[in-house]
Design an enzyme around this catalytic site. Structure first.
Site, PDB file in Angstrom:
ATOM      1  N   CYS A 103     -13.277  -2.757  -7.132  1.00  0.00           N
ATOM      2  CA  CYS A 103     -13.085  -3.557  -5.927  1.00  0.00           C
ATOM      3  C   CYS A 103     -13.630  -4.975  -6.132  1.00  0.00           C
ATOM      4  O   CYS A 103     -14.780  -5.146  -6.535  1.00  0.00           O
ATOM      5  CB  CYS A 103     -13.790  -2.897  -4.743  1.00  0.00           C
ATOM      6  SG  CYS A 103     -13.559  -3.789  -3.190  1.00  0.00           S
ATOM      7  N   ASN A 214      -2.882   2.731 -12.308  1.00  0.00           N
ATOM      8  CA  ASN A 214      -2.803   2.279 -10.925  1.00  0.00           C
ATOM      9  C   ASN A 214      -2.400   0.804 -10.930  1.00  0.00           C
ATOM     10  O   ASN A 214      -2.678   0.077 -11.868  1.00  0.00           O
ATOM     11  CB  ASN A 214      -4.167   2.489 -10.245  1.00  0.00           C
ATOM     12  CG  ASN A 214      -4.279   1.856  -8.877  1.00  0.00           C
ATOM     13  OD1 ASN A 214      -5.209   1.109  -8.612  1.00  0.00           O
ATOM     14  ND2 ASN A 214      -3.355   2.155  -7.996  1.00  0.00           N
ATOM     15  N   GLY A 215      -1.719   0.384  -9.858  1.00  0.00           N
ATOM     16  CA  GLY A 215      -1.382  -1.021  -9.698  1.00  0.00           C
ATOM     17  C   GLY A 215       0.112  -1.260  -9.694  1.00  0.00           C
ATOM     18  O   GLY A 215       0.787  -1.056 -10.697  1.00  0.00           O
ATOM     19  N   GLY A 216       0.652  -1.661  -8.544  1.00  0.00           N
ATOM     20  CA  GLY A 216       2.046  -2.061  -8.464  1.00  0.00           C
ATOM     21  C   GLY A 216       3.067  -0.943  -8.524  1.00  0.00           C
ATOM     22  O   GLY A 216       4.259  -1.209  -8.668  1.00  0.00           O
ATOM     23  N   ARG A 238      -0.552   1.067  -1.985  1.00  0.00           N
ATOM     24  CA  ARG A 238       0.069   0.619  -0.740  1.00  0.00           C
ATOM     25  C   ARG A 238       1.403   1.300  -0.444  1.00  0.00           C
ATOM     26  O   ARG A 238       1.730   1.554   0.709  1.00  0.00           O
ATOM     27  CB  ARG A 238       0.242  -0.900  -0.778  1.00  0.00           C
ATOM     28  CG  ARG A 238      -1.077  -1.655  -0.561  1.00  0.00           C
ATOM     29  CD  ARG A 238      -0.951  -3.112  -0.929  1.00  0.00           C
ATOM     30  NE  ARG A 238      -0.873  -3.286  -2.377  1.00  0.00           N
ATOM     31  CZ  ARG A 238      -0.536  -4.425  -2.968  1.00  0.00           C
ATOM     32  NH1 ARG A 238      -0.210  -5.476  -2.229  1.00  0.00           N
ATOM     33  NH2 ARG A 238      -0.516  -4.522  -4.288  1.00  0.00           N
TER      34      ARG A 238
END
Length: 335
Positions: A103, A214-216, A238
């Site tokens: 984070c 993780n990511g996109g 998301r």
């Protein structure tokens, strides 16, 4: 820890997971996601070790038994404090304890935890070693590929080697750098370029580690592609929140090989009604639950009306399950 989710089971279910997301993946969100998929590994919002140990905020650990398999993500940088927080998490019944090393928010940096810890791999190793000593449930790490001007090609393998040496066997890597100065937390989720290739190379370099990426990641087919490319797991953020049906309704079939039919979002919405009634009976508000349901019909006929009915009506005094029923009725007419 439940008998069902021991280490080998968590390794299996973590083929797909929903990322810990502040202000989003609370217990109501996780209950909804669990209704869509029986298997996908769910994570809490990050809970800081100081809040639990010094602040006594153990209510932050509350969750429903139906959420299993579910992991607690902790934030902190003091090994003893993290060990005690991990003990509290295990006592609360979580299946896994995860340390946040990803984070990038200012608030997190000021507490010397989150992505800033990528600069102190030795401290991270000390933290996870203390946590592993304190609990019998699995301790895992979620990290970035690097921060600021670090060279990820050098930093990431060293980081993985350090935490592997401390006994960590499962790591989720957000395939972006975090820029601790100059970018907001929101910008850090989009602006630094993704480097899936680096994460895939880490899997080749560390075949004994269970590595999730993780990511996109925006769709279930994309998750499948990354698994087929060699990753052990895929963590979706998301997209799983804004369009949970698209990501999770077919996950048990597509990812885990179950014969069960794709989950029906209408059945999920109706299945949330008893949960909503219990929440209201305990003094809660409809909006605390329904805000997580807004994307349930994303991309389907009537989705905009569904969102409008819930978002406009859920905050009104006395709002309850009948609002969800009304929104479902309107949705059926739109279809």
């Amino acid at each position: 820890m439940t008998e069902k989710y021991k280490k080998q089971d968590l390794s299996r279910v973590s083929c797909l997971s929903v990322a810990p997301m502040m202000d989003w993946t609370d217990r109501h969100c996780r209950f909804l996601h669990r209704m869509l998929s029986r298997e996908t590994l769910l994570y809490t919002e990050m809970v800081t070790a100081p809040a639990l140990v010094r602040g006594g905020a153990v209510h932050l650990l509350d969750f429903s038994p139906e959420e299993h398999p579910v992991a607690l993500q902790l934030g902190g940088s003091d090994p003893e404090e993290l060990a005690e927080a991990a003990r509290l998490g295990q006592a609360a019944g979580y299946d896994e304890i995860n340390l946040n090393v990803g984070c990038p928010s200012d608030r997190v940096q000021s507490g010397t935890f989150g992505a800033v810890l990528m600069k102190q791999p030795g401290l991270v190793a000390d933290c996870v070693a203390a946590m592993r000593e304190a609990v019998s449930v699995e301790v895992t790490v979620k990290c970035r590929i690097g921060v600021d001007d670090q060279d990820p090609e050098t930093v990431l393998p060293d980081f993985l080697d350090r935490i592997r040496g401390a006994g960590v066997g499962r790591v989720t890597i957000h395939a972006r750098k975090a820029w601790l100065q100059g970018l907001s937390p929101k910008e850090n989720r989009d602006i630094p370029p993704l480097d899936y290739g680096l994460v895939l190379r880490m899997k080749q370099a560390f075949p004994d580690l269970h590595l999730s990426i993780n990511g996109g990641i925006a769709s279930l087919p994309q998750a499948v592609e990354l698994l087929e490319a060699g990753m052990d797991g895929v963590m979706v953020g998301r997209a799983a929140y804004h369009a949970p049906t698209d990501i999770l309704a077919a996950a048990d079939r597509v990812i885990y090989g179950h014969d069960a039919p794709v989950t029906d979002p209408v059945a999920v919405a109706r299945g949330m009604l008893p949960y909503i009634e219990r929440h209201l009976a305990q003094g809660g508000k409809l909006a605390q639950v329904s805000r997580h349901m807004l994307g349930l019909f994303a991309g389907r006929p009537g989705a905009r009306h569904w969102r409008r009915v819930l978002s406009e009506g859920a905050h009104r005094p006395g709002a309850g399950p009948e609002l969800v029923e009304a929104a479902l009725s309107d949705l059926a007419q739109a279809a």
